[in-house]
Design an enzyme around this catalytic site. Sequence first.
Site, PDB file in Angstrom:
ATOM      1  N   GLU A 139      50.588  83.691  79.635  1.00  0.00           N
ATOM      2  CA  GLU A 139      51.892  84.356  79.469  1.00  0.00           C
ATOM      3  C   GLU A 139      52.270  84.445  77.989  1.00  0.00           C
ATOM      4  O   GLU A 139      52.809  85.460  77.537  1.00  0.00           O
ATOM      5  CB  GLU A 139      52.954  83.593  80.271  1.00  0.00           C
ATOM      6  CG  GLU A 139      52.745  83.760  81.775  1.00  0.00           C
ATOM      7  CD  GLU A 139      53.534  82.763  82.612  1.00  0.00           C
ATOM      8  OE1 GLU A 139      53.539  81.565  82.268  1.00  0.00           O
ATOM      9  OE2 GLU A 139      54.136  83.167  83.615  1.00  0.00           O
ATOM     10  N   GLY A 150      51.159  79.358  81.424  1.00  0.00           N
ATOM     11  CA  GLY A 150      52.002  79.680  80.280  1.00  0.00           C
ATOM     12  C   GLY A 150      51.186  80.131  79.067  1.00  0.00           C
ATOM     13  O   GLY A 150      51.687  80.874  78.224  1.00  0.00           O
ATOM     14  N   GLU A 192      48.937  78.646  88.501  1.00  0.00           N
ATOM     15  CA  GLU A 192      50.065  77.820  88.941  1.00  0.00           C
ATOM     16  C   GLU A 192      50.034  77.553  90.441  1.00  0.00           C
ATOM     17  O   GLU A 192      50.453  76.504  90.912  1.00  0.00           O
ATOM     18  CB  GLU A 192      51.397  78.493  88.563  1.00  0.00           C
ATOM     19  CG  GLU A 192      51.698  78.536  87.077  1.00  0.00           C
ATOM     20  CD  GLU A 192      51.173  79.774  86.368  1.00  0.00           C
ATOM     21  OE1 GLU A 192      50.280  80.451  86.928  1.00  0.00           O
ATOM     22  OE2 GLU A 192      51.649  80.050  85.254  1.00  0.00           O
ATOM     23  N   ALA A 203      51.935  75.520  80.592  1.00  0.00           N
ATOM     24  CA  ALA A 203      53.059  74.613  80.374  1.00  0.00           C
ATOM     25  C   ALA A 203      52.569  73.194  80.650  1.00  0.00           C
ATOM     26  O   ALA A 203      51.582  72.990  81.370  1.00  0.00           O
ATOM     27  CB  ALA A 203      54.205  74.986  81.310  1.00  0.00           C
TER      28      ALA A 203
HETATM   29  N1  CAA Z   1      49.520  70.240  81.059  1.00  0.00           N
HETATM   30  C1  CAA Z   1      49.332  68.974  80.652  1.00  0.00           C
HETATM   31  N2  CAA Z   1      48.124  68.473  80.296  1.00  0.00           N
HETATM   32  C2  CAA Z   1      47.080  69.314  80.365  1.00  0.00           C
HETATM   33  C3  CAA Z   1      47.197  70.638  80.779  1.00  0.00           C
HETATM   34  C4  CAA Z   1      48.495  71.101  81.139  1.00  0.00           C
HETATM   35  N3  CAA Z   1      48.724  72.383  81.504  1.00  0.00           N
HETATM   36  N4  CAA Z   1      45.966  71.215  80.766  1.00  0.00           N
HETATM   37  C5  CAA Z   1      45.114  70.267  80.328  1.00  0.00           C
HETATM   38  N5  CAA Z   1      45.775  69.119  80.092  1.00  0.00           N
HETATM   39  C6  CAA Z   1      45.234  67.852  79.623  1.00  0.00           C
HETATM   40  C7  CAA Z   1      44.466  67.131  80.719  1.00  0.00           C
HETATM   41  O1  CAA Z   1      45.348  66.417  81.551  1.00  0.00           O
HETATM   42  C8  CAA Z   1      43.566  66.231  79.905  1.00  0.00           C
HETATM   43  O2  CAA Z   1      44.316  65.140  79.460  1.00  0.00           O
HETATM   44  P1  CAA Z   1      43.712  63.616  79.581  1.00  0.00           P
HETATM   45  O3  CAA Z   1      42.507  63.645  78.683  1.00  0.00           O
HETATM   46  O4  CAA Z   1      44.823  62.768  79.084  1.00  0.00           O
HETATM   47  O5  CAA Z   1      43.358  63.449  81.018  1.00  0.00           O
HETATM   48  C9  CAA Z   1      43.229  67.080  78.698  1.00  0.00           C
HETATM   49  O6  CAA Z   1      44.247  68.073  78.617  1.00  0.00           O
HETATM   50  C10 CAA Z   1      41.896  67.784  78.811  1.00  0.00           C
HETATM   51  O7  CAA Z   1      41.882  68.508  80.047  1.00  0.00           O
HETATM   52  P2  CAA Z   1      40.699  68.373  81.146  1.00  0.00           P
HETATM   53  O8  CAA Z   1      40.093  67.027  81.073  1.00  0.00           O
HETATM   54  O9  CAA Z   1      41.266  68.799  82.455  1.00  0.00           O
HETATM   55  O10 CAA Z   1      39.672  69.454  80.577  1.00  0.00           O
HETATM   56  P3  CAA Z   1      38.601  70.308  81.395  1.00  0.00           P
HETATM   57  O11 CAA Z   1      37.799  71.016  80.376  1.00  0.00           O
HETATM   58  O12 CAA Z   1      37.919  69.458  82.408  1.00  0.00           O
HETATM   59  O13 CAA Z   1      39.476  71.376  82.235  1.00  0.00           O
HETATM   60  C11 CAA Z   1      41.207  73.082  82.501  1.00  0.00           C
HETATM   61  C12 CAA Z   1      40.189  72.379  81.554  1.00  0.00           C
HETATM   62  C13 CAA Z   1      40.459  73.862  83.581  1.00  0.00           C
HETATM   63  C14 CAA Z   1      42.017  74.010  81.628  1.00  0.00           C
HETATM   64  C15 CAA Z   1      42.127  72.016  83.170  1.00  0.00           C
HETATM   65  O14 CAA Z   1      42.619  71.148  82.173  1.00  0.00           O
HETATM   66  C16 CAA Z   1      43.289  72.606  83.899  1.00  0.00           C
HETATM   67  O15 CAA Z   1      43.140  73.083  85.001  1.00  0.00           O
HETATM   68  N6  CAA Z   1      44.524  72.555  83.291  1.00  0.00           N
HETATM   69  C17 CAA Z   1      45.734  73.013  83.909  1.00  0.00           C
HETATM   70  C18 CAA Z   1      45.841  74.525  83.931  1.00  0.00           C
HETATM   71  C19 CAA Z   1      47.113  74.951  84.651  1.00  0.00           C
HETATM   72  O16 CAA Z   1      47.306  74.702  85.819  1.00  0.00           O
HETATM   73  N7  CAA Z   1      48.026  75.623  83.900  1.00  0.00           N
HETATM   74  C20 CAA Z   1      49.284  76.095  84.431  1.00  0.00           C
HETATM   75  C21 CAA Z   1      50.376  75.114  84.107  1.00  0.00           C
HETATM   76  S1  CAA Z   1      51.933  75.500  84.878  1.00  0.00           S
HETATM   77  C22 CAA Z   1      52.576  76.778  83.930  1.00  0.00           C
HETATM   78  O17 CAA Z   1      51.995  77.152  82.937  1.00  0.00           O
HETATM   79  C23 CAA Z   1      53.885  77.374  84.407  1.00  0.00           C
HETATM   80  C24 CAA Z   1      54.312  78.582  83.680  1.00  0.00           C
HETATM   81  O18 CAA Z   1      54.337  79.673  84.233  1.00  0.00           O
HETATM   82  C25 CAA Z   1      54.744  78.520  82.287  1.00  0.00           C
END
Ligand code: CAA
Length: 257
Positions: free
Chosen positions: A111, A108, A131, A65
Amino acid sequence: MEFVKTTPNYQPYTALIELNRPKELNALNLQLMQELKEALKTLDQDESVRVIVLKGNEKAFAAGADIKQMANKSAIDMLMIDQFSTWDQIKKTRKPLIAAVSGFALGGGCELAMTCDMIVASETAKFGQPEIKIGVMPGAGGTQRLTKAIGKARTMEMVLTGKFIEASEALAYGLINKVVPVELYLSEAMKLAAEIAQMSPVAAMLAKESINRSFETHLDEGLHFERKNFYLTFASEDQKEGMQAFVEKRSPNYQGK
Ligand code: CAA
C-alpha cells in the site's frame, strides 16, 4: 530519526528516504510512519529537492504494518490511535515520489508503494496483500488503489487468497513501471528521478495533482481541473523558459519559479 534515514541531496535535486528497520523487514510501526511523515513533509518544503525516492532494503521494501504492535489492540484502540491518518501525508506530498522496491512489499508495504507515484522494482520484488491470512483485510488503500491499478478480478484474487505476485507479473498488470536486476533497482529509480528533476518542478507538481485528481472525480470535473492547472503553468517563469528554449533550440534551465 531511528527508523527512517533521509539524504536530501543524494543526487542533484533528488532526495532519498530509506526505511531502516531491517530486522523486522521494515514493518511499519507507528514510530516509523510518524518519522516518514515528517521526512516527507520536510523534503516537500525543501526548495533544493524536486523529486523524492523512497526505498527499503534488498530483502524488504516493507513487510506490512507491524503485526506485533497491533495484535492485542481492540477496535476502539485502533480507532483512537487511527494509525493510518499519518499515511495521509504520503498522499499529500506534492513532489513526485518514486518507490524503489526490492524484496517484500506486503500489506501496508504494498500500500505504501502504491501511494507513491511510480514504482521501480528489482526482479526479487514480491507484492501482496496477505492481511486475510492473519484474519484482517487491507486498511491503507489495498482494496482501492490495487483495484484501480490492476482491476477487480486480480485484486479479488490477491486480497482473498493473500498470494504474492512476482515483479514480472506486477509489471504485466500495470502495477509498476519497471523491473531491473536487484543491483540496479536504486540506480534505475534515481535515473527516473533525474529525468523528472530536469523538468519544471512547478509543471511537475501541477501535473501530478491533475493525474491524482482523476482518481477522485468524474471526467468533466477532472478535465476542468486539468485545464485550470494547465493555464496556471503560464504564471510560472519556467513556462516562459521552456517555450523560449524550444524556440531557440536549446535546453531549458528551470528554476522552479
Ligand atoms: N510485523 C511485525 N513483524 C514482522 C512483520 C510484520 N508485518 N513482518 C516480518 N516481521 C518480523 C518477523 O516477526 C521476524 O521477527 P523475529 O526475527 O523477531 O521473529 C522478522 O521480521 C523476520 O521475518 P521472518 O522470520 O518471518 O522472515 P521470512 O523471510 O521467513 O518471511 C515474510 C518473510 C513472508 C514477509 C513474513 O515475515 C511475513 O509473512 N510477514 C508478515 C506479512 C504480512 O502479513 N503483512 C501484512 C501486515 S497487516 C497490514 O499491513 C495491514 C494494512 O493494511 C496496513
